[in-house]
Design an enzyme around this catalytic site. Sequence first.
Site, PDB file in Angstrom:
ATOM      1  N   TRP A   4       8.178   8.612   4.705  1.00  4.83           N
ATOM      2  CA  TRP A   4       7.617   8.901   6.026  1.00  4.83           C
ATOM      3  C   TRP A   4       8.722   9.055   7.084  1.00  4.83           C
ATOM      4  CZ3 TRP A   4       4.578  11.759   8.136  1.00  4.83           C
ATOM      5  CH2 TRP A   4       3.756  11.493   9.214  1.00  4.83           C
ATOM      6  N   GLY A   5       9.715   8.188   7.050  1.00  3.12           N
ATOM      7  CA  GLY A   5      10.824   8.307   8.004  1.00  3.12           C
ATOM      8  C   GLY A   5      11.518   9.652   7.867  1.00  3.12           C
ATOM      9  N   LYS A  23      -7.562   0.643   5.780  1.00  8.19           N
ATOM     10  CA  LYS A  23      -7.930   1.797   4.934  1.00  8.19           C
ATOM     11  C   LYS A  23      -7.118   1.829   3.646  1.00  8.19           C
ATOM     12  CE  LYS A  23      -4.156   4.443   5.669  1.00  8.19           C
ATOM     13  NZ  LYS A  23      -3.263   5.006   4.662  1.00  8.19           N
ATOM     14  N   SER A  26      -1.632  10.021  -2.181  1.00  7.39           N
ATOM     15  CA  SER A  26      -1.762   8.627  -1.732  1.00  7.39           C
ATOM     16  C   SER A  26      -1.258   7.634  -2.772  1.00  7.39           C
ATOM     17  CB  SER A  26      -3.214   8.299  -1.401  1.00  7.39           C
ATOM     18  OG  SER A  26      -3.349   6.893  -1.260  1.00  7.39           O
ATOM     19  N   ASN A  70      -1.641   4.332  -2.404  1.00  5.80           N
ATOM     20  CA  ASN A  70      -2.667   3.294  -2.531  1.00  5.80           C
ATOM     21  C   ASN A  70      -3.768   3.724  -3.498  1.00  5.80           C
ATOM     22  OD1 ASN A  70      -1.987   0.994  -0.607  1.00  5.80           O
ATOM     23  ND2 ASN A  70      -1.639   2.794   0.665  1.00  5.80           N
TER      24      ASN A  70
END
Length: 327
Positions: free
Chosen positions: A11-12, A186, A249, A251
């Site tokens: 993400w960074g 979530k 994803s 997760n």
Amino acid sequence: MNIGIIGAGSWGTAISKILLNNGHTVRIWTRDTNVYESLTNGENPYYLPGISIPKTIIPSIDLKDVVVNSKLIVLAIPTQAVREVAKQIKSYYQNQIIVNLAKGLEINSQKRISEILSEVLGNVKYVILSGPSHAEEVARDIPTSVVAASENKNLAKITQETFSNVSFRVYTNDDVIGVELGGSIKNVIAISAGIIDGIGGWDNSKAALITRGLAEIIRYGKKKGAKKETFMGLAGLGDLIVTCNSLHSRNRYVGEMIGRGKKLNEIIENMNMVAEGIYTVKALYDEIKALKVEMPIIEKTYEVLYLNKDPRKAIHELMMRELKDEN
Ligand SMILES: NC(=O)C1=CN([C@@H]2O[C@H](COP(=O)(O)OP(=O)(O)OC[C@H]3O[C@@H](n4cnc5c(N)ncnc54)[C@H](OP(=O)(O)O)[C@@H]3O)[C@@H](O)[C@H]2O)C=CC1
Ligand SMILES: O=C(CO)COP(=O)(O)O
């Protein structure tokens, strides 16, 4: 603007592209010399393979250098690392704006990131940027919309203007608690949605789980002071939809592997990236009984991950709960 990104994971790194494209000077900190070397060559194969990163980025393994040279700091590390890194920067942090990207609750304390930062750093100029935004798509300039939430409207506005562009649209919001909780919980629901994918890919079950999962997020969020409508927006329903369904994803993937019979330890050992729900479910499980808030999906997900419960038995128990009104 001079911007420092703490954390060069997926993400960074993706967010660094947005900020570079928007004309900012971007320093990015990593503690890993291999990632540092790759970034100097315009790539990050460890976290974002196949994506080229503009060579105007300034990678660094010197955390202090990144912090003191930045007017705005982006926090892009996993939740469980935030307290430790905040302690590291405390002596030279000059009360710059912190835009947090992490989505999770701290194990044991059940704290949100804004609470952890204010405990360690004092009165932080805090913004949370959250919403349905997989790094793999953001890095490819696929149209994405997120929320910048702050108690200070001006900080949310600065963040909106700094990050927005033609493929990355940022809305403002003043409900920090709601935006932080929506993004954190979530991830647990996405693990349970992944379990259903792993067991049988059942559409009816997954739709019910996402909907009732949202009801649990709202129930918990209201107890914690969040606004219900925040959970109907990008940081709630929006992120729930993407995380429960996307092949990107982490997760959902963890859940899918559990549903196929893999053990949590071996799944974690084989994953390079963080799946926050694995830890946030622990934080929640410890708290929901004391809070007296009904969160059966969260409880069953915990029991499957940590108490060795058969996922099929967990689903059966969810279906056999006392019959009740929907609202
Ligand atoms: N990936 C995505 O699409 C999105 C992620 N997020 C959230 O952003 C946060 C970061 O996720 P993401 O980038 O995906 O995670 P990754 O696992 O891809 O990267 C994590 C980064 O944090 C660093 N890190 C881990 N532990 C520590 C520590 N103790 N001290 C310092 N640095 C550390 C890692 O460094 P090292 O390599 O040295 O371990 C790595 O650079 C998470 O909360 C996630 O939920 C939010 C939206 C989208
Ligand atoms: O928060 C995310 C997308 O908005 C990332 O979700 P995962 O961590 O499950 O990949």
